[in-house]
Design a protein around this motif. Structure first.
Motif, PDB file in Angstrom:
ATOM      1  N   ILE A 337       0.857  -1.185   0.000  1.00 54.92           N
ATOM      2  CA  ILE A 337       0.000   0.000   0.000  1.00 54.92           C
ATOM      3  C   ILE A 337       0.893   1.234   0.000  1.00 54.92           C
ATOM      4  N   MET A 338       0.923   1.926  -1.121  1.00 58.35           N
ATOM      5  CA  MET A 338       1.821   3.056  -1.321  1.00 58.35           C
ATOM      6  C   MET A 338       1.147   4.350  -0.892  1.00 58.35           C
ATOM      7  N   ASP A 339       1.815   5.146  -0.076  1.00 58.96           N
ATOM      8  CA  ASP A 339       1.304   6.454   0.318  1.00 58.96           C
ATOM      9  C   ASP A 339       1.869   7.503  -0.641  1.00 58.96           C
ATOM     10  N   MET A 340       1.057   7.919  -1.590  1.00 54.93           N
ATOM     11  CA  MET A 340       1.493   8.760  -2.699  1.00 54.93           C
ATOM     12  C   MET A 340       1.179  10.229  -2.430  1.00 54.93           C
ATOM     13  N   THR A 341       2.194  11.087  -2.508  1.00 56.11           N
ATOM     14  CA  THR A 341       2.008  12.523  -2.390  1.00 56.11           C
ATOM     15  C   THR A 341       1.834  13.141  -3.781  1.00 56.11           C
ATOM     16  N   PRO A 342       1.299  14.369  -3.861  1.00 55.68           N
ATOM     17  CA  PRO A 342       1.089  14.994  -5.176  1.00 55.68           C
ATOM     18  C   PRO A 342       2.375  15.218  -5.964  1.00 55.68           C
ATOM     19  N   ASP A 343       3.497  15.431  -5.289  1.00 57.81           N
ATOM     20  CA  ASP A 343       4.737  15.703  -6.029  1.00 57.81           C
ATOM     21  C   ASP A 343       5.692  14.520  -6.031  1.00 57.81           C
ATOM     22  N   GLY A 344       5.242  13.364  -5.560  1.00 56.19           N
ATOM     23  CA  GLY A 344       6.068  12.164  -5.627  1.00 56.19           C
ATOM     24  C   GLY A 344       7.228  12.129  -4.665  1.00 56.19           C
ATOM     25  N   SER A 345       7.262  13.025  -3.685  1.00 59.10           N
ATOM     26  CA  SER A 345       8.363  13.091  -2.726  1.00 59.10           C
ATOM     27  C   SER A 345       7.812  13.003  -1.306  1.00 59.10           C
ATOM     28  N   PRO A 346       8.630  12.587  -0.350  1.00 59.19           N
ATOM     29  CA  PRO A 346       8.131  12.263   0.985  1.00 59.19           C
ATOM     30  C   PRO A 346       7.965  13.466   1.906  1.00 59.19           C
ATOM     31  N   ILE A 347       7.492  13.157   3.103  1.00 54.87           N
ATOM     32  CA  ILE A 347       7.318  14.144   4.172  1.00 54.87           C
ATOM     33  C   ILE A 347       8.055  13.646   5.412  1.00 54.87           C
ATOM     34  N   ILE A 348       8.965  14.442   5.940  1.00 53.90           N
ATOM     35  CA  ILE A 348       9.564  14.207   7.260  1.00 53.90           C
ATOM     36  C   ILE A 348       9.480  15.546   7.978  1.00 53.90           C
ATOM     37  N   ASP A 349       8.520  15.683   8.893  1.00 53.22           N
ATOM     38  CA  ASP A 349       8.266  17.011   9.427  1.00 53.22           C
ATOM     39  C   ASP A 349       7.518  16.947  10.758  1.00 53.22           C
ATOM     40  N   LYS A 350       7.565  18.051  11.466  1.00 53.29           N
ATOM     41  CA  LYS A 350       6.690  18.290  12.598  1.00 53.29           C
ATOM     42  C   LYS A 350       5.316  18.677  12.063  1.00 53.29           C
ATOM     43  N   THR A 351       4.273  18.401  12.809  1.00 55.11           N
ATOM     44  CA  THR A 351       2.943  18.842  12.419  1.00 55.11           C
ATOM     45  C   THR A 351       2.577  20.097  13.211  1.00 55.11           C
ATOM     46  N   HIS A 352       1.379  20.632  12.954  1.00 54.38           N
ATOM     47  CA  HIS A 352       0.925  21.803  13.697  1.00 54.38           C
ATOM     48  C   HIS A 352       0.598  21.466  15.149  1.00 54.38           C
ATOM     49  N   ILE A 353       0.531  20.174  15.468  1.00 47.69           N
ATOM     50  CA  ILE A 353       0.297  19.726  16.843  1.00 47.69           C
ATOM     51  C   ILE A 353       1.652  19.508  17.499  1.00 47.69           C
ATOM     52  N   ASP A 354       1.926  20.216  18.565  1.00 45.28           N
ATOM     53  CA  ASP A 354       3.217  20.124  19.233  1.00 45.28           C
ATOM     54  C   ASP A 354       3.468  18.690  19.706  1.00 45.28           C
ATOM     55  N   GLY A 355       4.637  18.159  19.380  1.00 42.59           N
ATOM     56  CA  GLY A 355       4.988  16.812  19.809  1.00 42.59           C
ATOM     57  C   GLY A 355       4.486  15.706  18.902  1.00 42.59           C
ATOM     58  N   LEU A 356       3.811  16.059  17.800  1.00 40.59           N
ATOM     59  CA  LEU A 356       3.335  15.056  16.843  1.00 40.59           C
ATOM     60  C   LEU A 356       4.128  15.205  15.546  1.00 40.59           C
ATOM     61  N   TYR A 357       4.770  14.129  15.110  1.00 43.60           N
ATOM     62  CA  TYR A 357       5.671  14.143  13.973  1.00 43.60           C
ATOM     63  C   TYR A 357       5.147  13.193  12.895  1.00 43.60           C
ATOM     64  N   LEU A 358       5.528  13.468  11.648  1.00 47.40           N
ATOM     65  CA  LEU A 358       5.021  12.697  10.522  1.00 47.40           C
ATOM     66  C   LEU A 358       6.159  12.274   9.607  1.00 47.40           C
ATOM     67  N   ASP A 359       6.174  11.003   9.260  1.00 49.87           N
ATOM     68  CA  ASP A 359       7.113  10.429   8.288  1.00 49.87           C
ATOM     69  C   ASP A 359       6.256   9.628   7.317  1.00 49.87           C
ATOM     70  N   ALA A 360       6.048  10.161   6.099  1.00 48.64           N
ATOM     71  CA  ALA A 360       5.060   9.556   5.207  1.00 48.64           C
ATOM     72  C   ALA A 360       5.325   9.966   3.767  1.00 48.64           C
ATOM     73  N   GLY A 361       4.459   9.465   2.864  1.00 49.20           N
ATOM     74  CA  GLY A 361       4.486   9.876   1.474  1.00 49.20           C
ATOM     75  C   GLY A 361       5.665   9.348   0.679  1.00 49.20           C
ATOM     76  N   TRP A 362       6.035   8.094   0.864  1.00 54.07           N
ATOM     77  CA  TRP A 362       7.271   7.592   0.254  1.00 54.07           C
ATOM     78  C   TRP A 362       7.111   7.126  -1.176  1.00 54.07           C
ATOM     79  N   CYS A 363       5.874   7.034  -1.652  1.00 53.26           N
ATOM     80  CA  CYS A 363       5.648   6.714  -3.060  1.00 53.26           C
ATOM     81  C   CYS A 363       6.445   5.458  -3.451  1.00 53.26           C
ATOM     82  N   TYR A 364       7.297   5.544  -4.471  1.00 55.57           N
ATOM     83  CA  TYR A 364       8.073   4.379  -4.914  1.00 55.57           C
ATOM     84  C   TYR A 364       9.377   4.206  -4.143  1.00 55.57           C
TER      85      TYR A 364
END
Length: 417
Positions: A337-364
């Motif tokens: 199950i591929m998590d596809m972003t609109p630009d084909g590149s991933p996300i490694i970032d903090k979110t707007h919620i303090d202390g909640l982090y996101l690693d996603a959107g790895w596509c291929y």
């Protein structure tokens, strides 16, 4: 326990009865400094680097099934660093360097084989694009070599060079690219994290994310509530579903990507080979099976299986490129199950919620990114600063439209927005 050639010999002579469990089967505690949702390659590598490089060991990795049961075990095992655009290029270069020292670092045989990857091109436009990409890769500090048709005939004699529809004009070779054993990568990171005090908790599904005053405070699971100072969402194709527990809507679609393996054959394919006109790629595993895949199924789905038209498409592409595989029997297939972003590149970032982090959107790119993804995510969670190799994987690029990275060149030209 550590591995060595002597240990393998001893166990082989004594019935293999002395091996110990690779990691502890931990019971969840009521509170941790860090909770990582997702026990795949990226989640496990994040936990490993948090403990190894930052001394943060009061960490729990929560996996709803068994460790390594998701995309880390459902891919075609390719490792490469031949990305073109700034942002992606330096990240995958960093990842390849980590791959090259990973077996020694983990003291675990992940069967990393730098057999080289050859990306073919089939017309003048593709040749120009390949040369441009190759120069960009070399400028980044990685290797790329332009191959002529005569070079390819010597290295890959089994391709169909006479076809009229998709003539082969040449290829780009990256010698440091190759493959690794996907399951072993998960197991090696799991063992390394557990040895450093990380709790790996299987059969523990997260059912909710607690927030208070704009900050993450913990999670609800099927094994009880767990408090945490920091929470990381690292769940690949399930990113949208888990983020929704914190009332977040991500710029991600989940699609199925199929892969296939043939019966075991004598060694015949020495490299990873990519077909520029059919989105087909193939290598041969150490057990002899041909491992290959193609395009996405092109519809959003959480089903870890694919549709028959895509099976036909992949087989047609394989036969077009190398008819010699026509009599090989397909042993099995699977879907990730591929998590596809609109630009084909991933996300490694903090979110707007303090202390909640996101690693996603790895596509291929998920498998080849596993070491650097964990390394950069651990750096972000430990320091709240972006790792130099992952400064452009910001979540807010999808809100502003600035700094988007259309790696495949299939989207709108964001510089003209």
């Amino acid at each position: 326990m550590r591995f060595s050639g002597l240990r393998v010999l001893k166990e082989g002579l004594t019935g293999n009865k002395g091996w110990q469990s690779h990691w502890r089967d931990a019971t969840p505690k009521s509170e941790y400094d860090v909770v990582i949702i997702g026990g795949g390659g990226h989640g496990l590598s994040t936990a490993y680097y948090l403990a190894k490089e930052h001394g943060i060991t009061n960490v729990a990795v929560l996996e709803k099934g068994y460790l390594g049961g998701g995309n880390i075990g459902r891919n075609t095992t390719i490792v490469r660093a031949n990305y073109f655009l700034p942002g992606n290029s330096e990240f995958y270069s960093h990842s390849l360097k980590l791959w090259e020292g990973l077996e020694e670092d983990l003291n675990y045989n992940i069967m990393h084989s730098q057999r080289g990857q050859i990306a073919l091109f089939h017309n003048d436009g593709q040749r120009d694009a390949a040369i441009r990409r190759g120069n960009a890769i070399r400028n980044q500090g990685d290797d790329a070599e332009l191959l002529s048709v005569s070079d390819l005939r010597r290295i890959l004699p089994y391709l169909d060079y006479e076809q009229a529809r998709f003539p082969i004009y040449g290829g780009i070779l990256q010698r440091r690219a190759g493959t690794a054993r996907h399951d072993a990568v998960a197991w090696g990171y799991a063992r390394g994290a557990s040895d450093r005090g990380v709790d790996l908790i299987q059969n523990c599904e997260v059912t909710g994310i607690d927030t208070e005053g704009g900050a993450a405070t913990g999670v609800h699971t099927t094994r009880g509530a767990i408090k945490a100072k920091k929470v990381a969402i690292i769940v690949a194709g399930r990113s949208g579903q888990v983020a929704a527990m914190a009332n977040m809507r991500l710029p991600i679609e989940s699609h199925v990507l199929q892969a296939f393996v043939s019966e075991g054959l004598k060694p015949c394919i020495d490299h990873v080979v990519s077909f520029g006109m059919g989105h087909f790629y193939i290598s041969q595993s150490d057990k002899g099976g041909l491992v290959f895949g193609g395009d996405l199924d092109m519809y959003a789905s959480y089903a870890a299986r694919g549709n028959l038209p895509l099976v036909e498409h992949v087989m047609e592409a394989g036969m077009t490129l190398m008819p010699m595989i026509g009599k090989a029997k397909v042993l099995r297939s699977w879907g990730g199950i591929m998590d596809m972003t609109p630009d084909g590149s991933p996300i490694i970032d903090k979110t707007h919620i303090d202390g909640l982090y996101l690693d996603a959107g790895w596509c291929y790119g998920g498998f080849k990114a596993a070491p650097a993804s964990g390394n950069c995510m651990a750096h972000l969670m430990a320091t709240d600063n972006y790792h130099p190799a992952a400064t452009k994987f910001r979540l807010d690029r999808f809100a502003t439209g600035r700094h988007l990275m259309d790696e495949e060149g299939t989207g709108a030209q964001h510089n003209l927005h």
